[in-house]
Write an enzyme that holds these catalytic residues in place. Structure first.
Site, short mmCIF file in Angstrom:
data_model
loop_
_atom_site.label_atom_id
_atom_site.label_comp_id
_atom_site.label_asym_id
_atom_site.label_seq_id
_atom_site.Cartn_x
_atom_site.Cartn_y
_atom_site.Cartn_z
N ASP A 1 7.46 -0.44 11.16
CA ASP A 1 6.46 0.03 10.20
C ASP A 1 5.48 -1.05 9.73
OD1 ASP A 1 5.32 2.10 8.48
OD2 ASP A 1 6.20 0.98 6.82
N CYS B 1 -3.03 13.56 -0.30
CA CYS B 1 -1.58 13.63 -0.05
C CYS B 1 -0.79 13.07 -1.23
CB CYS B 1 -1.25 12.86 1.22
SG CYS B 1 0.52 12.79 1.61
N CYS C 1 6.79 12.75 -1.27
CA CYS C 1 6.81 14.21 -1.21
C CYS C 1 7.41 14.62 0.13
CB CYS C 1 5.40 14.78 -1.36
SG CYS C 1 5.28 16.57 -1.13
#
Length: 325
Positions: A139, A220, A248
């Site tokens: 990542d 988002c 989320c």
């Protein structure tokens, strides 16, 4: 006994690497050549041109580096891409004063867990081939993780832009090991099986999924509550949090493929105290030192103390307003 690259059979080594990746605890593994991502490059540039990265300016920095692994590790010949299941069978508390936390952040920081496993895999490969060298990517490095997972045959990119694996659904972390060895490569990719389903698009309360396979980060909830450093959340997000304090999971929660979810065997992903449904008042009382102690080795530190307090304050105000209606 350690052998050189020229003295070992690449097909045999490839098979042994895949087997070893499973021993390290990964759930899926694919191996593909370290070639540039041509089609993904065009989609990335179009997405950036729309400004959908928001304040994540690093995504627009050196886009060519993101699509070519040899710009990260010049000696790269192969990309070993892995998936690690992180699903645990726990549930949020739907109570006033509590805020939901995205499932990925419940346990220990996945950067540490996946990175440790990949470094162990690299060490093992170096014992098998003395001239092996590699770079671990989890990542932080500018790799297009989901694109490599698709290319490696681990799954397909869902309409919510998360990787979907047919065996485990979308609750997986992705990592790569760039390797200077030429291996046998996976050629069969998983067909997109979203079909006509649009549940993730319909469920997003901020319409952040603007069209299938495209997410506008500026709308988002995950982006706003984790990455955005503004003093206040955008109105479109603040008015539609639906109880989310950090991140989320709505688009994944409604995905039919997650009926195949299975509890992970990685104990480090079991929830830490208060990381499933956070006590919002307790968050507001955190000091820099207590914040550092509570979120040490947790992915939730990504939002910083100011971001967590902003999220808690916004959600508490939203809950109070709704209670007074």
């Amino acid at each position: 006994m350690t052998q050189t690259l020229n003295s070992i059979d690449s097909r045999l080594l490839t098979q042994r690497i895949k087997e070893r990746a499973l021993v390290e605890g990964f759930d899926k593994v694919g191996i593909v050549p370290a070639e540039p991502l041509a089609q993904e490059r065009e989609r990335l540039l179009e997405w950036l041109a729309r400004g959908y990265q928001g304040e994540m300016s690093w995504l627009a920095r050196e886009p060519e580096k993101r699509v070519d692994p040899r710009r990260i590790f010049p000696a790269a010949q192969s990309v070993i891409v892995v998936a690690l299941n992180y699903y645990t069978a726990h549930h949020h508390l739907d109570q006033p004063g509590r805020g939901k936390v995205s499932r990925y952040a419940w346990g220990d920081d996945y950067h540490d867990v996946v990175g440790t496993k990949l470094r162990s895999l690299l060490n093992w490969i170096q014992q098998e081939a003395s001239d092996a060298d590699g770079k671990v990517c989890v990542d932080i490095q500018p790799m297009m993780d989901k694109a490599w997972a698709v290319r490696g045959g681990l799954g397909w990119l869902g309409k919510h832009t998360n990787l979907i694996t047919p065996e485990l659904g979308s609750w997986v972390f992705i990592g790569e090991l760039l390797l200077n060895l030429e291996l046998e490569y996976s050629v069969e990719q998983v067909e997109d099986d979203c079909g006509t389903c649009t549940l993730c698009i319909e469920a997003c309360p901020t319409t952040a999924i603007t069209e299938p396979y495209v997410v506008d980060s500026t709308r988002c909830i995950s982006y706003a509550t984790i990455e955005l450093r503004n003093a206040e959340l955008p109105e479109i997000v603040g008015e539609n949090l639906e109880g989310w304090f950090y991140g989320c999971d709505i688009c994944q929660d409604v995905c039919p493929w997650n009926r195949f979810e299975q509890p992970t065997i990685e104990t480090r992903f079991e929830p830490r105290l208060g990381n499933v449904s956070a006590d919002l008042s307790a968050i507001l009382e955190l000091t820099p030192s207590s914040y550092a102690e509570r979120f040490r080795n947790s992915a939730m530190k990504r939002a910083k103390l100011t971001g967590l307090k902003r999220n808690a304050r916004t959600l508490l105000e939203k809950q109070k307003t709704e209670a007074n209606k």
